[in-house]
Write an enzyme that holds these catalytic residues in place. Structure first.
Site, PDB file in Angstrom:
ATOM      1  N   THR A   3       9.859 -26.815  -5.003  1.00 53.53           N
ATOM      2  CA  THR A   3       8.935 -25.072  -5.725  1.00 53.53           C
ATOM      3  C   THR A   3       7.913 -24.892  -4.429  1.00 53.53           C
ATOM      4  O   THR A   3       6.702 -25.426  -4.474  1.00 53.53           O
ATOM      5  CB  THR A   3       9.063 -25.266  -7.100  1.00 53.53           C
ATOM      6  OG1 THR A   3       7.546 -25.975  -7.330  1.00 53.53           O
ATOM      7  CG2 THR A   3       9.895 -25.377  -8.260  1.00 53.53           C
ATOM      8  N   ASP A  40       6.541 -30.241 -18.098  1.00 53.00           N
ATOM      9  CA  ASP A  40       7.840 -29.355 -19.406  1.00 53.00           C
ATOM     10  C   ASP A  40       7.782 -28.279 -18.747  1.00 53.00           C
ATOM     11  O   ASP A  40       8.704 -27.669 -19.143  1.00 53.00           O
ATOM     12  CB  ASP A  40       7.342 -29.904 -20.537  1.00 53.00           C
ATOM     13  CG  ASP A  40       7.101 -30.740 -20.631  1.00 53.00           C
ATOM     14  OD1 ASP A  40       8.070 -31.813 -20.490  1.00 53.00           O
ATOM     15  OD2 ASP A  40       6.811 -31.314 -22.084  1.00 53.00           O
ATOM     16  N   GLY A  41       7.141 -27.585 -17.424  1.00 55.24           N
ATOM     17  CA  GLY A  41       7.696 -25.987 -17.034  1.00 55.24           C
ATOM     18  C   GLY A  41       8.592 -25.993 -16.218  1.00 55.24           C
ATOM     19  O   GLY A  41       9.475 -24.734 -16.467  1.00 55.24           O
ATOM     20  N   GLU A  75      11.673 -23.238 -16.652  1.00 60.38           N
ATOM     21  CA  GLU A  75      11.745 -22.626 -15.987  1.00 60.38           C
ATOM     22  C   GLU A  75      13.961 -23.453 -15.364  1.00 60.38           C
ATOM     23  O   GLU A  75      14.811 -21.800 -15.670  1.00 60.38           O
ATOM     24  CB  GLU A  75      11.407 -22.538 -14.773  1.00 60.38           C
ATOM     25  CG  GLU A  75       9.871 -22.186 -14.864  1.00 60.38           C
ATOM     26  CD  GLU A  75       9.260 -21.667 -13.743  1.00 60.38           C
ATOM     27  OE1 GLU A  75       9.550 -22.492 -12.400  1.00 60.38           O
ATOM     28  OE2 GLU A  75       7.887 -21.489 -13.252  1.00 60.38           O
ATOM     29  N   ARG A  97      -9.016 -33.744 -22.437  1.00 63.91           N
ATOM     30  CA  ARG A  97      -9.322 -32.004 -23.082  1.00 63.91           C
ATOM     31  C   ARG A  97      -9.270 -31.575 -24.850  1.00 63.91           C
ATOM     32  O   ARG A  97      -8.949 -30.855 -25.807  1.00 63.91           O
ATOM     33  CB  ARG A  97      -8.911 -31.135 -22.414  1.00 63.91           C
ATOM     34  CG  ARG A  97      -7.126 -31.085 -22.219  1.00 63.91           C
ATOM     35  CD  ARG A  97      -6.417 -30.073 -20.794  1.00 63.91           C
ATOM     36  NE  ARG A  97      -5.091 -30.300 -20.726  1.00 63.91           N
ATOM     37  CZ  ARG A  97      -4.813 -29.239 -21.000  1.00 63.91           C
ATOM     38  NH1 ARG A  97      -5.143 -27.959 -21.361  1.00 63.91           N
ATOM     39  NH2 ARG A  97      -3.335 -29.219 -20.584  1.00 63.91           N
ATOM     40  N   GLY A 141       5.651 -25.060 -24.112  1.00 63.64           N
ATOM     41  CA  GLY A 141       3.841 -24.412 -23.353  1.00 63.64           C
ATOM     42  C   GLY A 141       3.367 -23.622 -22.462  1.00 63.64           C
ATOM     43  O   GLY A 141       2.370 -23.730 -21.897  1.00 63.64           O
TER      44      GLY A 141
END
Length: 477
Positions: free
Chosen positions: A146, A173-174, A178, A275, A441
């Site tokens: 991509t 997980d993106g 998509e 984080r 997310g």
């Protein structure tokens, strides 16, 4: 040399694997190994066999490719062995049947590699940890890297219907989000495509929910072996409506603390998983609340019913639709929403409440959302329900910390300060200003949104034919 040494040493088919003479394997020599007794035969488990075919060099033998599995990795290896009696081609076919069972061998994969996902090493991970195993299993591969945001969505909208068995997302997980939405967007055959091509994940991101929930690992090579051996299973997706927008969600929706941690700590990504810990501590100390109106169609919140439901459905193996059944589907996956959209009136049988002190309303369809978060331990892939984890701002700081710690193992489901339920649908209406709404997310506008189940709308590749067991119920209720 005796006559026995001149005879070919034969392999055999055992109950759980191939029994192969140890002389067929190379052995590394160390000082310690000089004093060890070497076994006469070694067993290769059927579940680790990638491919078997008659040997080109010896017409009486069979070439067997398999994965040499350790706790952290799987390395492709090959052994050539003769079998007592039987046509080599017929024996190879029998080995393949035992190795794959109901799963399809020689799968056709579309590989989507996100070079910027997670730690930015997805291309390297695929090349060295995954591709050799896929080649050894004689899988067909089309590798696409991509190049920009929503590229995977564009690819999903153009995939030929009958070209692939599965799409492997080398990412976090993106990319799954998509590509699923790209597939669903097709006006002529969106629903049909979702029911025909399975989604799977090579763990290359920070969350890797698909890999943990379906394969139970963050090891790219072990996950590859399990995907090679996986079979397509029907799974629920979720329809999200916000304004006039329609989105398919495969993972989760977050309002409150989890959304804040997911999207509000992007500037701390250099810290890795730490984080989330840093962000959670800061927000718990400040007792941050996220006011909203919540409307919910509840199925059950009784933990005993949850336990019975889980034990019934987690062992339930469901086959994909037949080609005839798929052809009869409405191409529009949103055509038959049971509860309409966020623009419609709230149904009369929904529970409606206003919370000025809501701390977290987190919903999803997968048990693991990351390696250290078993957020939905009672989740089932195809039960037609959404799992909910929630608590309000009245929870004390120490209880909130305990709750987050317990969610690493799923045991928050047993804490009295937490709410856990299974629902059919819900609507969140923000009150006042807030920061984030997270869908799989991804950041969404701070506006009302509604979610309901799309029953068995998609396919995953699952090694065990269902989700990895979460350990729930954790006690007798």
């Amino acid at each position: 040399m005796s006559n026995r040494d001149l005879l070919p040493q034969l392999a055999s088919l055992g109950a759980n694997g191939l029994i192969v003479p140890a002389t067929k394997f190379k052995q590394s020599r160390t000082c310690a190994s000089l004093f060890e007794t070497r076994p006469e035969k070694i067993e290769i488990a059927y579940e680790n066999i990638l491919f078997a075919e008659p040997s080109e060099k010896d017409e009486t033998s069979i070439k067997i490719s398999y994965g040499d599995v350790s706790k952290t990795s799987c390395i492709p290896k090959t052994v050539v062995a003769a079998f007592d009696g039987g046509d080599p081609a017929a024996v190879a076919d029998e080995i393949m049947q035992k190795a794959y069972g109901a799963a399809k061998p020689k799968k056709r994969f579309l590989i989507l590699v996100n070079p910027n996902g997670g730690t930015g090493h997805a291309a390297r991970v695929f090349k060295y940890a995954s591709e050799p195993l896929l080649r050894a299993a004689n899988c067909s591969l089309n590798v696409v890297e991509t190049t920009h945001r929503y590229h995977a969505q564009e690819i999903g909208a153009e995939i030929p219907m009958d070209k692939y068995d599965a799409i492997m997302c080398c990412s976090g997980d993106g990319i799954p989000h998509e590509v699923i939405n790209g597939m669903a967007s097709r006006p002529e055959d969106g629903a049909q495509l979702l029911q025909s091509v399975a989604i799977c994940q090579l763990p290359c991101g920070s969350g890797n929910s698909l890999s943990w929930s379906l394969n139970g690992t963050s090891s790219a090579s072990i996950a590859t072996l399990k995907m090679i051996k996986g079979r397509a299973i029907p799974v629920d997706y979720m329809a999200v409506t916000q304004g006039d927008k329609r989105v398919v969600s495969f993972l989760s929706q977050a309002w409150g603390l989890v959304a804040d941690l997911d999207l509000g700590t992007e500037h701390l990504r250099w810290m890795g998983g730490a984080r989330f810990t840093v962000g959670a501590i800061a927000r718990i100390i400040n007792r941050k609340a996220y006011p909203c109106e919540i409307a919910v169609k509840v199925h059950t919140r009784d933990v005993r019913e949850l336990s019975k439901h889980y034990q019934k459905y987690i062992v339930d193996r469901v086959d994909p639709l037949s080609s005839e059944e798929i052809a009869k589907l409405d191409p529009n996956v949103f055509a038959s929403l049971k509860y309409g959209s966020v623009n419609d009136p709230i149904p009369s049988d929904w529970e409606v409440s206003t919370s000025k002190e809501m701390a977290n309303f987190y919903t999803g369809k997968m048990p693991w959302v990351s390696a250290d978060s078993l957020a939905f331990p009672a989740a089932i892939p195809h039960d037609g329900l959404i799992d909910v984890m929630t608590w309000d701002g009245k929870v004390g700081r120490s209880d909130a910390v305990n709750l987050l710690v317990a969610s690493e193992t799923g045991r928050h489901i047993d804490l009295p300060v937490a709410g856990y339920m299974k629902i059919e649908a819900f609507r969140i209406t923000p009150i006042g200003k807030s920061d984030y709404i997270s869908i799989d997310g991804e950041s969404f506008p701070i506006e009302p949104y509604q979610v309901e189940v799309l029953p068995r709308a998609g396919l995953y590749l699952a090694h065990e034919g269902t989700y990895i067991r979460s350990g729930f119920p954790f006690k007798k209720y």
